[in-house]
Design a protein around this motif. Structure first.
Motif, PDB file in Angstrom:
ATOM      1  N   ASP A 144     -15.528  62.707  29.765  1.00 24.97           N
ATOM      2  CA  ASP A 144     -15.124  62.953  28.374  1.00 24.97           C
ATOM      3  C   ASP A 144     -13.647  63.395  28.548  1.00 24.97           C
ATOM      4  OD1 ASP A 144     -15.703  62.828  25.806  1.00 24.97           O
ATOM      5  OD2 ASP A 144     -16.487  64.688  25.436  1.00 24.97           O
ATOM      6  N   THR A 145     -12.527  62.787  27.636  1.00 23.87           N
ATOM      7  CA  THR A 145     -11.256  63.248  27.813  1.00 23.87           C
ATOM      8  C   THR A 145     -10.953  63.823  26.315  1.00 23.87           C
ATOM      9  OG1 THR A 145     -10.562  61.063  27.315  1.00 23.87           O
ATOM     10  CG2 THR A 145     -11.026  61.393  29.450  1.00 23.87           C
ATOM     11  N   SER A 146      -9.608  64.327  26.155  1.00 22.45           N
ATOM     12  CA  SER A 146      -9.223  64.842  24.856  1.00 22.45           C
ATOM     13  C   SER A 146      -8.958  63.560  24.101  1.00 22.45           C
ATOM     14  CB  SER A 146      -7.828  65.397  24.987  1.00 22.45           C
ATOM     15  OG  SER A 146      -6.923  64.754  25.661  1.00 22.45           O
ATOM     16  N   ALA A 147      -8.470  62.566  24.432  1.00 18.77           N
ATOM     17  CA  ALA A 147      -8.237  61.297  23.707  1.00 18.77           C
ATOM     18  C   ALA A 147      -9.600  60.867  23.218  1.00 18.77           C
ATOM     19  CB  ALA A 147      -7.642  60.255  24.518  1.00 18.77           C
ATOM     20  N   VAL A 148     -10.681  60.699  23.937  1.00 19.69           N
ATOM     21  CA  VAL A 148     -11.674  60.295  23.453  1.00 19.69           C
ATOM     22  C   VAL A 148     -12.393  61.285  22.158  1.00 19.69           C
ATOM     23  CG1 VAL A 148     -14.456  59.769  23.994  1.00 19.69           C
ATOM     24  CG2 VAL A 148     -12.649  59.052  25.351  1.00 19.69           C
ATOM     25  N   LYS A 149     -12.279  62.511  22.505  1.00 18.75           N
ATOM     26  CA  LYS A 149     -12.743  63.599  21.248  1.00 18.75           C
ATOM     27  C   LYS A 149     -11.880  63.147  20.186  1.00 18.75           C
ATOM     28  CE  LYS A 149     -14.444  67.343  24.560  1.00 18.75           C
ATOM     29  NZ  LYS A 149     -15.595  67.346  23.763  1.00 18.75           N
ATOM     30  N   GLN A 150     -10.565  63.226  20.241  1.00 18.26           N
ATOM     31  CA  GLN A 150      -9.769  62.851  19.072  1.00 18.26           C
ATOM     32  C   GLN A 150     -10.377  61.632  18.340  1.00 18.26           C
ATOM     33  OE1 GLN A 150      -5.615  62.900  19.937  1.00 18.26           O
ATOM     34  NE2 GLN A 150      -5.398  64.904  20.286  1.00 18.26           N
ATOM     35  N   SER A 184     -17.046  65.999  19.120  1.00 13.85           N
ATOM     36  CA  SER A 184     -15.657  66.183  19.433  1.00 13.85           C
ATOM     37  C   SER A 184     -15.275  67.911  19.502  1.00 13.85           C
ATOM     38  CB  SER A 184     -14.854  65.519  18.210  1.00 13.85           C
ATOM     39  OG  SER A 184     -15.158  66.298  16.968  1.00 13.85           O
ATOM     40  N   MET A 185     -16.372  68.634  19.486  1.00 12.88           N
ATOM     41  CA  MET A 185     -15.887  70.236  19.557  1.00 12.88           C
ATOM     42  C   MET A 185     -15.230  70.258  20.929  1.00 12.88           C
ATOM     43  SD  MET A 185     -16.266  71.809  16.845  1.00 12.88           S
ATOM     44  CE  MET A 185     -17.089  71.757  15.217  1.00 12.88           C
ATOM     45  N   PRO A 186     -14.272  71.186  20.952  1.00  6.13           N
ATOM     46  CA  PRO A 186     -14.000  71.671  22.493  1.00  6.13           C
ATOM     47  C   PRO A 186     -14.908  72.230  23.421  1.00  6.13           C
ATOM     48  CG  PRO A 186     -12.480  72.448  20.896  1.00  6.13           C
ATOM     49  CD  PRO A 186     -13.572  72.007  20.167  1.00  6.13           C
ATOM     50  N   CYS A 187     -15.937  72.897  22.879  1.00 10.06           N
ATOM     51  CA  CYS A 187     -17.056  73.408  23.625  1.00 10.06           C
ATOM     52  C   CYS A 187     -18.178  72.481  23.968  1.00 10.06           C
ATOM     53  CB  CYS A 187     -17.716  74.562  22.688  1.00 10.06           C
ATOM     54  SG  CYS A 187     -18.200  74.099  21.142  1.00 10.06           S
ATOM     55  N   VAL A 188     -18.079  71.406  23.339  1.00  2.00           N
ATOM     56  CA  VAL A 188     -18.938  70.295  23.970  1.00  2.00           C
ATOM     57  C   VAL A 188     -18.424  69.536  24.799  1.00  2.00           C
ATOM     58  CG1 VAL A 188     -20.558  68.289  23.134  1.00  2.00           C
ATOM     59  CG2 VAL A 188     -20.099  70.314  21.466  1.00  2.00           C
ATOM     60  N   LEU A 206      -9.096  65.474  10.121  1.00  2.00           N
ATOM     61  CA  LEU A 206      -8.229  64.412  10.406  1.00  2.00           C
ATOM     62  C   LEU A 206      -6.898  65.195  10.718  1.00  2.00           C
ATOM     63  CD1 LEU A 206      -8.980  61.617   7.875  1.00  2.00           C
ATOM     64  CD2 LEU A 206      -9.405  61.699  10.303  1.00  2.00           C
ATOM     65  N   CYS A 207      -6.399  66.199   9.915  1.00  4.15           N
ATOM     66  CA  CYS A 207      -5.187  66.837   9.940  1.00  4.15           C
ATOM     67  C   CYS A 207      -5.258  67.468  11.379  1.00  4.15           C
ATOM     68  CB  CYS A 207      -4.962  67.784   8.805  1.00  4.15           C
ATOM     69  SG  CYS A 207      -4.782  66.969   7.340  1.00  4.15           S
ATOM     70  N   CYS A 208      -6.410  68.286  11.860  1.00  3.95           N
ATOM     71  CA  CYS A 208      -6.102  69.138  12.911  1.00  3.95           C
ATOM     72  C   CYS A 208      -6.314  68.264  14.077  1.00  3.95           C
ATOM     73  CB  CYS A 208      -7.206  70.159  12.836  1.00  3.95           C
ATOM     74  SG  CYS A 208      -9.025  69.559  12.994  1.00  3.95           S
ATOM     75  N   HIS A 209      -6.914  67.071  14.176  1.00  2.00           N
ATOM     76  CA  HIS A 209      -6.829  66.159  15.283  1.00  2.00           C
ATOM     77  C   HIS A 209      -5.809  65.127  15.474  1.00  2.00           C
ATOM     78  CE1 HIS A 209     -10.676  67.115  17.342  1.00  2.00           C
ATOM     79  NE2 HIS A 209     -11.020  67.584  16.132  1.00  2.00           N
ATOM     80  N   GLY A 210      -4.492  65.536  15.128  1.00  3.72           N
ATOM     81  CA  GLY A 210      -3.404  64.796  15.185  1.00  3.72           C
ATOM     82  C   GLY A 210      -2.779  65.311  16.897  1.00  3.72           C
ATOM     83  N   VAL A 211      -1.504  65.328  17.017  1.00  2.00           N
ATOM     84  CA  VAL A 211      -0.937  65.801  18.390  1.00  2.00           C
ATOM     85  C   VAL A 211      -1.525  67.331  18.335  1.00  2.00           C
ATOM     86  CG1 VAL A 211       0.800  65.822  19.892  1.00  2.00           C
ATOM     87  CG2 VAL A 211       0.405  63.757  18.432  1.00  2.00           C
ATOM     88  N   ASP A 212      -2.201  67.771  19.165  1.00  2.00           N
ATOM     89  CA  ASP A 212      -2.247  69.063  19.643  1.00  2.00           C
ATOM     90  C   ASP A 212      -1.114  69.739  20.272  1.00  2.00           C
ATOM     91  OD1 ASP A 212      -4.967  71.079  21.162  1.00  2.00           O
ATOM     92  OD2 ASP A 212      -3.256  71.708  19.936  1.00  2.00           O
ATOM     93  N   PRO A 213      -0.338  70.650  19.689  1.00  3.60           N
ATOM     94  CA  PRO A 213       0.859  71.242  20.110  1.00  3.60           C
ATOM     95  C   PRO A 213       0.481  72.045  21.434  1.00  3.60           C
ATOM     96  CG  PRO A 213       0.260  72.448  18.276  1.00  3.60           C
ATOM     97  CD  PRO A 213      -0.614  71.178  18.212  1.00  3.60           C
ATOM     98  N   GLY A 214      -0.654  72.565  21.480  1.00  8.17           N
ATOM     99  CA  GLY A 214      -1.079  73.370  22.538  1.00  8.17           C
ATOM    100  C   GLY A 214      -1.288  72.678  24.170  1.00  8.17           C
TER     101      GLY A 214
END
Length: 216
Positions: free
Chosen positions: A111-117, A102-106, A176-184
């Motif tokens: 692959d989508t952001s939803a799958v990574k989350q 689920s790391m952004p560099c992988v 778990l906390c950092c994989h909520g809705v990403d404000p960026g």
């Protein structure tokens, strides 16, 4: 950037906690039992050390262990602690793989952001479950040993289990906390669609197929 730093910190803490749980499971210095003081027990060769897999006698010239092989005759707290710690060790591998994928560099195919989350959330839940298993084992074991033989002190393995469980709980919670809705991440609800007719940027209703009908 802060989002990725929190994820890496949580992953590192969880990995260190997993190592601590493995060390606690593999070693046998959970509790030390004696009916007298430490010096007296060492001189009388009655200082005992008990773990999940063996019961040892500690003296200045001898360190002898007897394996606890009689599974059916073992106390319930030893059998339950064994099962929970083994489950915690085994859960660490899929949890770590899910968090790493689920790391952004992988980047994986399709692959989508939803799958990574989703991967990160499942990995975080597994780490928290490992922490719960470790806490139950490391709390129940010394209580049972005290009722059986009289607990004198905690051993190195028990401290390793406590630290490992705490790190898994901390790391899993951070993941778990950092994989909520990403404000960026920009949202489609706030996107602007440009119309050439007016020459200005005005928010319009998004068309059904934006990729084909959008005009710039």
């Amino acid at each position: 950037m802060a989002h990725m730093c929190r994820q890496i910190t949580g992953s590192a803490a969880s990995c260190a906690g997993w190592v601590g749980i493995i060390v606690a499971t593999a070693t046998n210095d959970w509790v030390r039992t004696c009916d007298y003081t430490v010096a007296t027990c060492v001189r009388m060769e009655e200082l005992g050390s008990r773990g999940l897999w063996a019961q040892c006698v500690i003296s200045p010239a001898l360190y002898h262990c007897v394996a606890l092989n009689q599974i059916l005759t073992l106390p319930a707290y030893i059998q339950t602690s064994r099962a929970l710690m083994i489950c915690a060790c085994l859960l660490g591998l899929p949890a770590m793989l899910l968090v790493l994928m689920s790391m952004p560099c992988v980047r994986l195919q399709n692959d989508t952001s939803a799958v990574k989350q989703r991967r990160a959330r499942v990995g975080g839940v597994l780490f928290i479950l490992m922490a719960v298993f470790g806490i139950i084992s490391t709390v129940w074991f010394p209580i049972g040993a005290h009722q059986d033989e009289g607990l004198m002190s905690f051993g190195f393995s028990l401290y390793a289990g406590w630290v490992g469980s705490a790190l898994c709980l901390l790391g899993g919670s951070m993941i778990l906390c950092c994989h909520g809705v990403d404000p960026g991440t920009p949202s489609r609800d706030n996107s602007f669609y440009y119309s050439r007719q007016r020459g200005t940027a005005t928010p319009l209703d998004p068309p059904a197929n934006h990729a084909k009908s959008a005009r710039v």
